[in-house]
Design a protein around this motif. Structure first.
Motif, PDB file in Angstrom:
ATOM      1  N   UNK A 102      -0.821  75.625 127.567  1.00  0.00           N
ATOM      2  CA  UNK A 102      -0.431  74.850 126.386  1.00  0.00           C
ATOM      3  C   UNK A 102       0.775  75.450 125.656  1.00  0.00           C
ATOM      4  N   UNK A 103       1.175  76.653 126.034  1.00  0.00           N
ATOM      5  CA  UNK A 103       2.322  77.304 125.402  1.00  0.00           C
ATOM      6  C   UNK A 103       3.645  76.932 126.065  1.00  0.00           C
ATOM      7  N   UNK A 104       3.578  76.188 127.155  1.00  0.00           N
ATOM      8  CA  UNK A 104       4.794  75.655 127.767  1.00  0.00           C
ATOM      9  C   UNK A 104       5.138  74.409 126.957  1.00  0.00           C
ATOM     10  N   UNK A 105       6.096  74.560 126.042  1.00  0.00           N
ATOM     11  CA  UNK A 105       6.397  73.474 125.098  1.00  0.00           C
ATOM     12  C   UNK A 105       7.606  72.644 125.506  1.00  0.00           C
ATOM     13  N   UNK A 106       8.332  73.085 126.522  1.00  0.00           N
ATOM     14  CA  UNK A 106       9.452  72.346 127.101  1.00  0.00           C
ATOM     15  C   UNK A 106       9.674  72.919 128.498  1.00  0.00           C
ATOM     16  N   UNK A 107      10.486  72.255 129.286  1.00  0.00           N
ATOM     17  CA  UNK A 107      10.746  72.732 130.647  1.00  0.00           C
ATOM     18  C   UNK A 107      11.248  74.175 130.672  1.00  0.00           C
ATOM     19  N   UNK A 108      11.947  74.570 129.606  1.00  0.00           N
ATOM     20  CA  UNK A 108      12.557  75.899 129.588  1.00  0.00           C
ATOM     21  C   UNK A 108      12.179  76.726 128.359  1.00  0.00           C
ATOM     22  N   UNK A 109      11.064  76.375 127.707  1.00  0.00           N
ATOM     23  CA  UNK A 109      10.646  77.108 126.506  1.00  0.00           C
ATOM     24  C   UNK A 109       9.152  77.421 126.580  1.00  0.00           C
ATOM     25  N   UNK A 110       8.840  78.706 126.376  1.00  0.00           N
ATOM     26  CA  UNK A 110       7.451  79.156 126.291  1.00  0.00           C
ATOM     27  C   UNK A 110       7.227  79.659 124.865  1.00  0.00           C
ATOM     28  N   UNK A 111       6.165  79.198 124.226  1.00  0.00           N
ATOM     29  CA  UNK A 111       5.850  79.596 122.856  1.00  0.00           C
ATOM     30  C   UNK A 111       4.793  80.702 122.907  1.00  0.00           C
ATOM     31  N   UNK A 112       5.170  81.885 122.460  1.00  0.00           N
ATOM     32  CA  UNK A 112       4.255  83.030 122.437  1.00  0.00           C
ATOM     33  C   UNK A 112       3.471  82.944 121.134  1.00  0.00           C
ATOM     34  N   UNK A 113       2.187  82.665 121.235  1.00  0.00           N
ATOM     35  CA  UNK A 113       1.360  82.439 120.048  1.00  0.00           C
ATOM     36  C   UNK A 113       0.421  83.596 119.728  1.00  0.00           C
ATOM     37  N   UNK A 114       0.037  84.355 120.755  1.00  0.00           N
ATOM     38  CA  UNK A 114      -0.965  85.396 120.558  1.00  0.00           C
ATOM     39  C   UNK A 114      -0.906  86.403 121.685  1.00  0.00           C
ATOM     40  N   UNK A 115      -1.716  87.408 121.537  1.00  0.00           N
ATOM     41  CA  UNK A 115      -1.877  88.427 122.568  1.00  0.00           C
ATOM     42  C   UNK A 115      -3.370  88.649 122.771  1.00  0.00           C
ATOM     43  N   UNK A 116      -3.710  89.278 123.881  1.00  0.00           N
ATOM     44  CA  UNK A 116      -5.086  89.709 124.066  1.00  0.00           C
ATOM     45  C   UNK A 116      -5.137  91.128 123.515  1.00  0.00           C
ATOM     46  N   UNK A 117      -5.909  91.315 122.454  1.00  0.00           N
ATOM     47  CA  UNK A 117      -5.981  92.607 121.777  1.00  0.00           C
ATOM     48  C   UNK A 117      -6.597  93.634 122.708  1.00  0.00           C
ATOM     49  N   UNK A 118      -6.011  94.816 122.749  1.00  0.00           N
ATOM     50  CA  UNK A 118      -6.447  95.848 123.689  1.00  0.00           C
ATOM     51  C   UNK A 118      -7.846  96.390 123.388  1.00  0.00           C
ATOM     52  N   UNK A 119      -8.297  96.320 122.150  1.00  0.00           N
ATOM     53  CA  UNK A 119      -9.630  96.827 121.812  1.00  0.00           C
ATOM     54  C   UNK A 119     -10.705  95.750 121.857  1.00  0.00           C
ATOM     55  N   UNK A 120     -10.418  94.597 121.277  1.00  0.00           N
ATOM     56  CA  UNK A 120     -11.439  93.547 121.198  1.00  0.00           C
ATOM     57  C   UNK A 120     -11.482  92.682 122.447  1.00  0.00           C
ATOM     58  N   UNK A 121     -10.391  92.693 123.225  1.00  0.00           N
ATOM     59  CA  UNK A 121     -10.248  91.855 124.418  1.00  0.00           C
ATOM     60  C   UNK A 121     -10.389  90.374 124.093  1.00  0.00           C
ATOM     61  N   UNK A 122      -9.918  90.017 122.918  1.00  0.00           N
ATOM     62  CA  UNK A 122      -9.928  88.622 122.469  1.00  0.00           C
ATOM     63  C   UNK A 122      -8.529  88.264 121.982  1.00  0.00           C
ATOM     64  N   UNK A 123      -8.229  86.968 121.981  1.00  0.00           N
ATOM     65  CA  UNK A 123      -6.928  86.564 121.440  1.00  0.00           C
ATOM     66  C   UNK A 123      -6.759  87.044 119.995  1.00  0.00           C
TER      67      UNK A 123
END
Length: 187
Positions: free
Chosen positions: A35-56
């Protein structure tokens, strides 16, 4: 990078492609989402997987809900599409979340260690090198450092400049030549 991709498993290969092709941090690459592919040539970085909680979790240097947009090379988009078609996604669109959850950094380190065992030994080789590959490739291709800093999510351009200044040693010489030519044309 090509050698790493040939010996990496599919999950690690997608993470490598996201880091080298879009400049993402490890946790951001693990949070790859269709869902972060917002155009043919654009990726929207919305979150990360946290290294401690292993959750977005929210992005580094950003408030909850803030995002940044990065260039999405065709080959990276195709890798996302291929992986999704072959392995599916979670209902939220995540790709690298298997039955056991997200990969931990420890799991990633072990996988990377095995990955680089098969490659010629190089000092300091690790996953973060793929992010550096993105910056080097962009700067060597003449993309402005301001854009690279924004895409990489650096807190300030000074961070990008300190880290990657060595990739632009000819800029002073080039500027001197351009300015010299301009001085003689104006006279």
């Amino acid at each position: 990078m090509k050698k790493a991709l040939t010996v990496a498993d599919e999950d690690l290969a997608l993470e490598i492609v996201m880091m080298a092709g879009c400049g993402l941090r490890n946790g951001e690459a693990r949070a790859v989402n269709v869902h972060n592919v917002v155009a043919q040539d654009v990726y929207r970085v919305r979150e990360q997987i946290h290294s401690n909680t292993l959750k977005p979790a929210k992005l580094k240097h950003r408030k909850t809900g803030e995002f940044r947009e990065v260039p999405l090379p065709r080959s990276v988009r195709e890798a996302i599409e291929h992986y999704a078609a072959k392995h599916g996604t979670t209902k939220e669109g995540y790709l690298l979340c298997g039955p056991g959850g997200y990969f931990t950094e420890g799991m990633e380190r072990r996988r990377v260690k095995r990955l680089f065992e098969d490659l010629p030994p190089e000092e300091g080789v690790g996953m973060y090198g793929f992010r550096h590959y993105f910056a080097s490739n962009a700067l060597d291709s003449g993309i402005p450092i301001t854009d690279v800093a924004e895409w990489m999510g650096h807190k300030s351009i000074e961070e990008t400049y300190r880290t990657y200044r060595h990739l632009m040693p000819g800029s002073i010489t080039k500027a001197a030549r351009i300015l010299d030519a301009g001085l003689w044309e104006a006279a």
